[in-house]
Scaffold this motif. Structure first.
Motif, PDB file in Angstrom:
ATOM      1  N   ALA A   1       0.723  -1.128  -0.249  1.00  0.00           N
ATOM      2  CA  ALA A   1      -0.030   0.155   0.063  1.00  0.00           C
ATOM      3  C   ALA A   1       0.763   1.355  -0.019  1.00  0.00           C
ATOM      4  O   ALA A   1       0.613   2.317  -0.687  1.00  0.00           O
ATOM      5  N   ASN A   2       2.073   0.982   0.833  1.00  0.00           N
ATOM      6  CA  ASN A   2       2.851   2.286   0.644  1.00  0.00           C
ATOM      7  C   ASN A   2       3.746   2.477  -0.547  1.00  0.00           C
ATOM      8  O   ASN A   2       3.793   3.445  -1.032  1.00  0.00           O
ATOM      9  N   GLU A   3       3.941   1.329  -1.239  1.00  0.00           N
ATOM     10  CA  GLU A   3       4.762   1.343  -2.380  1.00  0.00           C
ATOM     11  C   GLU A   3       3.490   2.104  -3.637  1.00  0.00           C
ATOM     12  O   GLU A   3       4.316   2.930  -4.530  1.00  0.00           O
TER      13      GLU A   3
ATOM     14  N   PHE B   1       8.076   3.401  10.608  1.00  0.00           N
ATOM     15  CA  PHE B   1       8.006   2.258   9.877  1.00  0.00           C
ATOM     16  C   PHE B   1       6.892   2.125   8.807  1.00  0.00           C
ATOM     17  O   PHE B   1       5.848   2.317   9.205  1.00  0.00           O
ATOM     18  N   HIS B   2       7.395   1.753   7.437  1.00  0.00           N
ATOM     19  CA  HIS B   2       6.553   1.783   6.514  1.00  0.00           C
ATOM     20  C   HIS B   2       6.786   0.212   5.623  1.00  0.00           C
ATOM     21  O   HIS B   2       6.089   0.302   4.907  1.00  0.00           O
ATOM     22  N   GLY B   3       7.348  -0.385   6.034  1.00  0.00           N
ATOM     23  CA  GLY B   3       7.467  -1.924   5.645  1.00  0.00           C
ATOM     24  C   GLY B   3       8.889  -2.436   5.255  1.00  0.00           C
ATOM     25  O   GLY B   3       9.720  -1.764   5.542  1.00  0.00           O
TER      26      GLY B   3
ATOM     27  N   LEU C   1       3.892  10.058   6.870  1.00  0.00           N
ATOM     28  CA  LEU C   1       4.170   9.963   8.049  1.00  0.00           C
ATOM     29  C   LEU C   1       3.084   9.167   8.809  1.00  0.00           C
ATOM     30  O   LEU C   1       1.874   9.067   8.240  1.00  0.00           O
ATOM     31  N   GLU C   2       3.498   8.374  10.093  1.00  0.00           N
ATOM     32  CA  GLU C   2       2.071   7.805  10.615  1.00  0.00           C
ATOM     33  C   GLU C   2       1.652   8.675  11.675  1.00  0.00           C
ATOM     34  O   GLU C   2       2.385   9.464  12.454  1.00  0.00           O
ATOM     35  N   PRO C   3       0.367   8.693  12.076  1.00  0.00           N
ATOM     36  CA  PRO C   3      -0.288   9.662  12.742  1.00  0.00           C
ATOM     37  C   PRO C   3       0.101   9.376  14.176  1.00  0.00           C
ATOM     38  O   PRO C   3      -0.132  10.141  15.024  1.00  0.00           O
TER      39      PRO C   3
HETATM   40  C1  PLP Z   1       3.067  -3.345   9.756  1.00  0.00           C
HETATM   41  C2  PLP Z   1       3.262  -1.982   8.903  1.00  0.00           C
HETATM   42  C3  PLP Z   1       3.679  -1.679   7.694  1.00  0.00           C
HETATM   43  C4  PLP Z   1       3.970  -3.045   6.881  1.00  0.00           C
HETATM   44  O1  PLP Z   1       2.866  -3.545   6.659  1.00  0.00           O
HETATM   45  P1  PLP Z   1       3.153  -5.272   6.026  1.00  0.00           P
HETATM   46  O2  PLP Z   1       1.868  -5.546   5.795  1.00  0.00           O
HETATM   47  O3  PLP Z   1       3.886  -6.051   6.996  1.00  0.00           O
HETATM   48  O4  PLP Z   1       3.839  -4.931   4.763  1.00  0.00           O
HETATM   49  C5  PLP Z   1       3.787  -0.524   7.179  1.00  0.00           C
HETATM   50  N1  PLP Z   1       3.368   0.554   7.971  1.00  0.00           N
HETATM   51  C6  PLP Z   1       3.166   0.598   9.246  1.00  0.00           C
HETATM   52  C7  PLP Z   1       2.824   1.609   9.936  1.00  0.00           C
HETATM   53  C8  PLP Z   1       3.147  -0.889   9.845  1.00  0.00           C
HETATM   54  O5  PLP Z   1       2.697  -0.806  11.172  1.00  0.00           O
END
Ligand code: PLP
Length: 425
Positions: free
Chosen positions: A127-129, A157-159, A214-216
């Motif tokens: 999804a982030n990609e 953390f994004h994957g 960013l993560e909220p």
């Molecule tokens: C777990 C997580 C991901 C990665 O998700 P996957 O399904 O493991 O690829 C990306 N961003 C955040 C904030 C996460 O907690």
């Protein structure tokens, strides 16, 4: 068959399985499976609600939920019903064709967020990609940048794909996997000046910032909530410059924070956001949602074979509708307050051990004092021995992410275990 009898049947079937099994052979497992995970010596076999059982039929209270994923817990009757119905009807067809379940899920998500459109994939990283690709194309075609850059935060953390480990502002996830993806720059979280400085420094010639991702609330980085003033200022900067504001809602979204989306705590809407973990309640699905103005994808520019198939979408829609029908967000708020109050009381009792308790809804962290020997993994192991599953978020933070259907009695039970564990540390 009624939903309730399906549920009982599923439970009975899984009980039968456990009768034959005894101890689990970790040695042959480790020979056949790549050692990418440091696993606890525990093999789980079945679950019901917020409880799981190991291969020796020992019961655990599950405050991990597959890492913030099993929104409705284990073997929820509504999930059992949808999985059974949809696999019998149609489980996978290509996106060469219209997929009614995909449209229904997209409509629900769009109606229940600030977004206009959805793209479906299978995981958070994917999804982030998709969001990174969309932001880069927007940077090229709308902002007219030769070299569109993306800002992300330290401790994010994004994957685990190459682009998303690059987006992740933690060197431990990147080591030995270089060369990393170009085009990412890092700023400290909750620091407006750092973002402003980065935008002006990076704005030269063909270079420029196209998006801020960013993560909220930072999940893996230690359960660190975003600050309202910071996010509101970023929204203003993005509105003025045309830079996209992208939120990674993979962990905090889908009701876990007590609101459907984490950004609702911050009083701002993103241009793009991503979802995964809790979206399918444990069935793999990811989504990238965007406002229409930045939906610049054309047919053929992005795709996923499995993405948005009837099975995953029907299940995710059931998760969404169950959240709504059973008023689960109210439970998340109440149980979250109960959990934080209980953890706070324990922290007050053991101030030498516990530095802080923080979180939103049912994503909470208990940070241990930096100057103690005790690590989050020590606490997690001790709790496991007492029948409670927890997960670290970094070396010093113990994370509590139970299913969103957790009961008052279950939260009390978890608190009793944590109290016992901290008393023994
Ligand atoms: C777990 C997580 C991901 C990665 O998700 P996957 O399904 O493991 O690829 C990306 N961003 C955040 C904030 C996460 O907690």
């Amino acid at each position: 068959m009624s939903i309730q009898s399906l549920f009982e049947q599923a439970t009975i079937d899984s009980h039968k399985g456990s009768v034959q099994s005894s101890s689990f052979d970790t040695e042959s497992f480790n020979q056949a499976v790549m050692s990418t995970y440091a696993r606890f010596s525990l093999a789980l076999e079945r679950g019901s609600g917020c409880r799981v059982w190991d291969t020796q039929n020992r019961e655990y209270l599950d405050f991990v939920a597959g890492i913030a994923t099993c929104t409705l817990g284990h073997a929820h009757p509504a999930l059992v019903e949808t999985v059974t119905r949809q696999i019998q009807k149609l489980h996978h067809v290509s996106n060469l064709y219209y997929i009614p379940e995909q449209g229904d899920l997209a409509k629900w998500l769009v109606q229940n967020s600030g977004a206009d459109r959805a793209f479906f994939c299978n995981s958070g990283a994917e999804a982030n990609e998709a969001a990174i690709k969309l932001a880069r194309k927007y940077g090229h075609t709308v902002l007219e940048l030769e070299n569109p850059l993306i800002l992300t935060a330290h401790a994010s953390f994004h994957g685990r794909t190459l682009a998303t480990i690059t987006a992740t502002g933690q060197p431990k996830y990147q080591k030995h996997f270089d060369p990393l993806m170009p085009g990412f720059h890092y700023v400290p979280y909750n620091d407006v000046e750092a973002v402003e400085a980065a935008i002006s420094e990076l704005d030269s010639g063909d270079n420029g910032v196209a998006a801020i991702l960013l993560e909220p609330l930072q999940g893996e980085g230690g359960v660190r909530p975003g600050e309202i003033a910071y996010f509101q200022k970023l929204r203003q900067i993005c509105d003025e410059t045309g830079i996209l504001l992208i939120f990674d809602e993979v962990q905090v979204g889908m009701g876990r924070s007590g609101k459907l989306w984490g950004y609702e705590h911050l009083g701002v809407e993103p241009d793009i956001f991503t979802s995964a973990k809790g979206l399918g309640g444990g069935i793999p699905i990811g989504a990238m949602l965007s406002k229409s103005f930045c939906d610049v994808f054309q047919p053929g520019e992005h795709a996923s074979t499995f993405g948005g198939n009837p099975f995953a979408c029907a299940v995710a829609l059931t998760v969404c509708q169950t959240l709504e029908r059973e008023k689960i967000l109210q439970n998340v708020e109440a149980r979250g307050e109960q959990l934080r109050a209980g953890l706070q009381a324990i922290a007050t009792k053991y101030p030498q051990q516990i530095a802080e308790v923080r979180g939103w809804g049912l994503i909470n962290g208990m940070e241990l004092q930096a100057d103690t020997q005790t690590t989050a993994a020590d606490v997690v192991k001790a709790a496991m021995d007492e029948g409670l599953l927890l997960v670290p978020a970094g070396p010093k933070v113990v994370r509590f992410v139970p299913p969103l259907i957790v009961t008052e009695a279950e939260v009390d039970q978890a608190l009793q275990v944590v109290e016992k564990v901290m008393a023994a540390m």
